[in-house]
Design a protein around this motif. Structure first.
Motif, PDB file in Angstrom:
ATOM      1  N   HIS A 196      71.683  65.458 -57.292  1.00 46.89           N
ATOM      2  CA  HIS A 196      70.494  64.254 -57.330  1.00 46.89           C
ATOM      3  C   HIS A 196      69.275  64.893 -58.080  1.00 46.89           C
ATOM      4  O   HIS A 196      68.714  64.258 -58.965  1.00 46.89           O
ATOM      5  N   HIS A 197      69.157  66.264 -58.399  1.00 46.23           N
ATOM      6  CA  HIS A 197      68.109  66.553 -59.439  1.00 46.23           C
ATOM      7  C   HIS A 197      68.724  66.237 -60.720  1.00 46.23           C
ATOM      8  O   HIS A 197      67.731  66.054 -61.568  1.00 46.23           O
ATOM      9  N   LEU A 198      69.915  66.546 -61.095  1.00 49.30           N
ATOM     10  CA  LEU A 198      70.373  66.353 -62.428  1.00 49.30           C
ATOM     11  C   LEU A 198      70.472  64.914 -62.537  1.00 49.30           C
ATOM     12  O   LEU A 198      70.377  64.525 -63.839  1.00 49.30           O
ATOM     13  N   LEU A 199      70.332  63.965 -61.628  1.00 46.67           N
ATOM     14  CA  LEU A 199      70.476  62.789 -61.759  1.00 46.67           C
ATOM     15  C   LEU A 199      69.213  62.017 -61.798  1.00 46.67           C
ATOM     16  O   LEU A 199      69.083  60.604 -61.920  1.00 46.67           O
ATOM     17  N   ARG A 200      67.925  62.603 -61.680  1.00 47.73           N
ATOM     18  CA  ARG A 200      66.708  61.920 -61.406  1.00 47.73           C
ATOM     19  C   ARG A 200      66.313  61.054 -62.724  1.00 47.73           C
ATOM     20  O   ARG A 200      65.659  59.956 -62.260  1.00 47.73           O
ATOM     21  N   HIS A 201      66.535  61.224 -63.747  1.00 47.06           N
ATOM     22  CA  HIS A 201      66.360  60.586 -65.001  1.00 47.06           C
ATOM     23  C   HIS A 201      67.215  59.231 -64.725  1.00 47.06           C
ATOM     24  O   HIS A 201      66.567  58.209 -64.920  1.00 47.06           O
ATOM     25  N   ALA A 202      68.476  59.336 -64.538  1.00 46.38           N
ATOM     26  CA  ALA A 202      69.090  58.088 -64.279  1.00 46.38           C
ATOM     27  C   ALA A 202      68.921  57.268 -63.217  1.00 46.38           C
ATOM     28  O   ALA A 202      68.663  56.157 -63.196  1.00 46.38           O
ATOM     29  N   ARG A 203      68.340  57.870 -62.215  1.00 52.76           N
ATOM     30  CA  ARG A 203      67.865  57.118 -61.138  1.00 52.76           C
ATOM     31  C   ARG A 203      66.663  56.420 -61.243  1.00 52.76           C
ATOM     32  O   ARG A 203      66.568  55.105 -60.872  1.00 52.76           O
ATOM     33  N   LYS A 204      65.711  57.031 -61.897  1.00 53.88           N
ATOM     34  CA  LYS A 204      64.493  56.328 -62.315  1.00 53.88           C
ATOM     35  C   LYS A 204      64.642  55.063 -63.165  1.00 53.88           C
ATOM     36  O   LYS A 204      64.129  54.243 -63.257  1.00 53.88           O
ATOM     37  N   HIS A 205      65.760  55.198 -64.108  1.00 55.81           N
ATOM     38  CA  HIS A 205      66.049  54.259 -65.098  1.00 55.81           C
ATOM     39  C   HIS A 205      67.175  53.279 -64.638  1.00 55.81           C
ATOM     40  O   HIS A 205      67.429  52.448 -65.594  1.00 55.81           O
ATOM     41  N   CYS A 206      67.646  53.338 -63.601  1.00 57.71           N
ATOM     42  CA  CYS A 206      68.874  52.435 -63.245  1.00 57.71           C
ATOM     43  C   CYS A 206      68.238  50.944 -63.271  1.00 57.71           C
ATOM     44  O   CYS A 206      67.384  50.763 -62.619  1.00 57.71           O
ATOM     45  N   ASP A 207      69.447  50.170 -63.324  1.00 59.58           N
ATOM     46  CA  ASP A 207      69.190  48.693 -63.421  1.00 59.58           C
ATOM     47  C   ASP A 207      69.682  48.517 -61.815  1.00 59.58           C
ATOM     48  O   ASP A 207      69.139  47.120 -61.376  1.00 59.58           O
ATOM     49  N   PHE A 208      70.547  49.045 -61.376  1.00 61.85           N
ATOM     50  CA  PHE A 208      71.188  48.553 -59.908  1.00 61.85           C
ATOM     51  C   PHE A 208      71.400  49.792 -59.253  1.00 61.85           C
ATOM     52  O   PHE A 208      72.209  50.603 -59.843  1.00 61.85           O
ATOM     53  N   TYR A 209      70.907  49.890 -58.030  1.00 66.57           N
ATOM     54  CA  TYR A 209      70.966  51.184 -57.083  1.00 66.57           C
ATOM     55  C   TYR A 209      71.738  50.809 -55.986  1.00 66.57           C
ATOM     56  O   TYR A 209      71.496  49.678 -55.344  1.00 66.57           O
TER      57      TYR A 209
END
Length: 124
Positions: A89-102
Motif C-alpha cells: 500500500h505504501h508503494l502504491l500510494r501515488h497510484a491510489r491518489k491518481h486512480c480513476d476507479f477504485y
C-alpha cells in the motif's frame, strides 16, 4: 478522467494496479477479452512511485484493493504477513491518489469485479 475525445472506450489504454492477490491479472485478462488495451504494471513491487505512468502511459488507472484476510485466502502459499500488504500500500500510494476507479475486491467474486469495472468503463 479521460479526455472526452478518448471516450471511444475500446481505444482506451487501461492500467490495473493494486496489491498482490487483488485480482489484477484476472481483471486484465477480462478487459483484454472485452477488447480493451489493458496492462498491469508491477507497481506494488516498485519504489518508483509513478512507474505505472511511465510503463503503461494509461488513459485510465484502475486500482484494485484487497484486505489481508482475503489476500491470504486467495493465495495461502504466498504470505509475508500483514506487513507485506502495508508495504505494498505504501508503494502504491501515488497510484491510489491518481486512480480513476477504485474497487476493494475483498469478498467480491471475479464476476462482480469484472461487472463493476466494465460498468464504470461503459459509463464513460
Amino acid at each position: 478522467m479521460p479526455d472526452s475525445d478518448l471516450v471511444d472506450s475500446k481505444t482506451l489504454r487501461v492500467a490495473v494496479v493494486g496489491p498482490c492477490s487483488s485480482g489484477k491479472s484476472t481483471l486484465t485478462t477480462a478487459l483484454k477479452a472485452a477488447g480493451y488495451e489493458a496492462r498491469h504494471p508491477a507497481q506494488e513491487h516498485s519504489y518508483v512511485a509513478n512507474m505505472w505512468q511511465r510503463v503503461t502511459q494509461p488513459d485510465l488507472l484502475i486500482f484494485l484493493d484487497v484486505d489481508y484476510a482475503n489476500a491470504r485466502a486467495r493465495r495461502p502459499h504466498i504470505d509475508g504477513g500483514p506487513q507485506r500488504l502495508v508495504q505494498q500500500h505504501h508503494l502504491l500510494r501515488h497510484a491510489r491518489k491518481h486512480c480513476d476507479f477504485y474497487l476493494d475486491t475483498s469478498g467480491l467474486t471475479v464476476e462482480e469485479v469484472r461487472t463493476a469495472v466494465l460498468t464504470f468503463l461503459a459509463d464513460l
